[in-house]
Structures are given as C-alpha cells and as structure tokens.
Scaffold this active site. Structure first.
Site, short mmCIF file in Angstrom:
data_model
loop_
_atom_site.label_atom_id
_atom_site.label_comp_id
_atom_site.label_asym_id
_atom_site.label_seq_id
_atom_site.Cartn_x
_atom_site.Cartn_y
_atom_site.Cartn_z
N HIS A 88 0.83 -1.21 0.00
CA HIS A 88 0.00 0.00 0.00
C HIS A 88 0.86 1.26 0.00
O HIS A 88 0.58 2.21 -0.73
CB HIS A 88 -0.94 0.01 1.21
CG HIS A 88 -2.09 -0.92 1.08
ND1 HIS A 88 -2.97 -1.12 2.12
CD2 HIS A 88 -2.53 -1.70 0.07
CE1 HIS A 88 -3.90 -1.99 1.74
NE2 HIS A 88 -3.65 -2.36 0.50
N TYR A 98 -9.46 4.57 2.70
CA TYR A 98 -10.06 3.41 3.34
C TYR A 98 -11.58 3.49 3.48
O TYR A 98 -12.27 2.50 3.21
CB TYR A 98 -9.39 3.11 4.69
CG TYR A 98 -8.11 2.35 4.52
CD1 TYR A 98 -8.10 0.97 4.47
CD2 TYR A 98 -6.89 3.01 4.39
CE1 TYR A 98 -6.93 0.26 4.30
CE2 TYR A 98 -5.71 2.31 4.22
CZ TYR A 98 -5.73 0.94 4.17
OH TYR A 98 -4.58 0.24 3.99
N GLU A 140 0.75 1.69 8.10
CA GLU A 140 1.20 2.43 6.93
C GLU A 140 1.72 3.81 7.32
O GLU A 140 2.72 4.27 6.77
CB GLU A 140 0.07 2.51 5.90
CG GLU A 140 -0.19 1.15 5.27
CD GLU A 140 -1.53 1.01 4.58
OE1 GLU A 140 -2.20 2.04 4.31
OE2 GLU A 140 -1.93 -0.15 4.32
#
Length: 156
Positions: A88, A98, A140
C-alpha cells in the site's frame, strides 16, 4: 470489536470463501465507477490488464477470507498485514481512501450475498472492516514516517 461481531464475521467465512472473488471483482467495479481516479493507484501494480485485475481480486478475496477466518487470532495475520501495508505504501495508498474502499466492499458484499447480507451481518462486517482498516492505517503511517526519517537523514 465485540464478541458478537467476531462470531458473526467468523461464521460468514465459508460464504466469503465461496463468493470472495465475485465480491472483490464487484468491489473494484463499484470503486472504479464511483471513483475513477482510484484506478490510477493500480495502474503500476497487479491491475495492468483485465486478467491481472482478476488476479488482484482473487488475492484480495483470499485476504478477506483469511481475515474472517482468523478474526479472533489476528496475530496469525501479522506477516500478511506487513506485506500488504508495504505494498500500500509503495502505491501511495493514504488513510482517506479506506472509507471509500470500505463502502465499496460492503456494497459488493450486499450485492453478491443478497438475502444472506442481513443487517446484523452487514453491521458486523462494517465494524470488522473499520477495525482492519485502522490496523493498516496505523502501520502504513509508521512506514511513511520511517521512510520520511530515512529521507531526511540522507539530506543531512
């Protein structure tokens, strides 16, 4: 997540396995129709052609099934989470994406599962998706910060 959510999601794992590829293919269809700019995030990845898109949908379906199967023992998914989080970051996925993808996934589940997508099932999957999204977003962001620190150190 509540124990009820965990139980409902885990109980849907077999149907998610059976219908997973249909669900994820439908999710990408919904996402790209509603947010055509999202296609750009996939143009240099596994979605270069319709055949590659089907492979990506199958990978996502397997991941959704793994999550449903191990929702009560997420530590078993840590290696997969790390691999996906890094992928990602490499394609510049950001936290704001998201919710949109989640809505598309849930809409696809509802479309494909039909009557089996009861309000209770959809509520449980919404909670489960949001929980998983939070895990990815956190990891992330950590990777982005690590990369940023590395870049700053290189410029000194």
């Amino acid at each position: 997540m509540t124990p009820e959510t965990i139980q409902i999601v885990k109980s849907t794992a077999p149907v998610v396995k059976e219908k997973g590829k249909e669900i994820t293919e439908r999710m990408y269809e919904i996402a790209f129709n509603e947010r055509p700019e999202y296609r750009r995030f996939f143009e240099n990845t596994h979605m270069k052609s319709p055949e590659e898109g089907r492979k990506q949908a199958a990978k996502l379906a397997a991941s959704v099934y793994a999550y449903a199967s191990h929702i009560d023992e997420l530590e078993k998914l840590s290696d997969a989470v790390e691999q996906i989080a890094n992928a990602h970051v490499n394609t510049r996925v950001i936290a704001e994406q998201y919710p949109v993808i989640g809505e598309c996934l849930l809409a696809a589940m509802k479309d494909i599962l039909g009557d089996a997508a009861t309000p209770e099932v959809m509520e449980a999957w919404t909670e489960a998706y949001n929980s998983l999204a939070a895990i990815f977003i956190t990891r992330e962001q950590e990777i982005y910060r690590e990369q940023d620190k590395k870049m700053q150190a290189e410029f000194k």
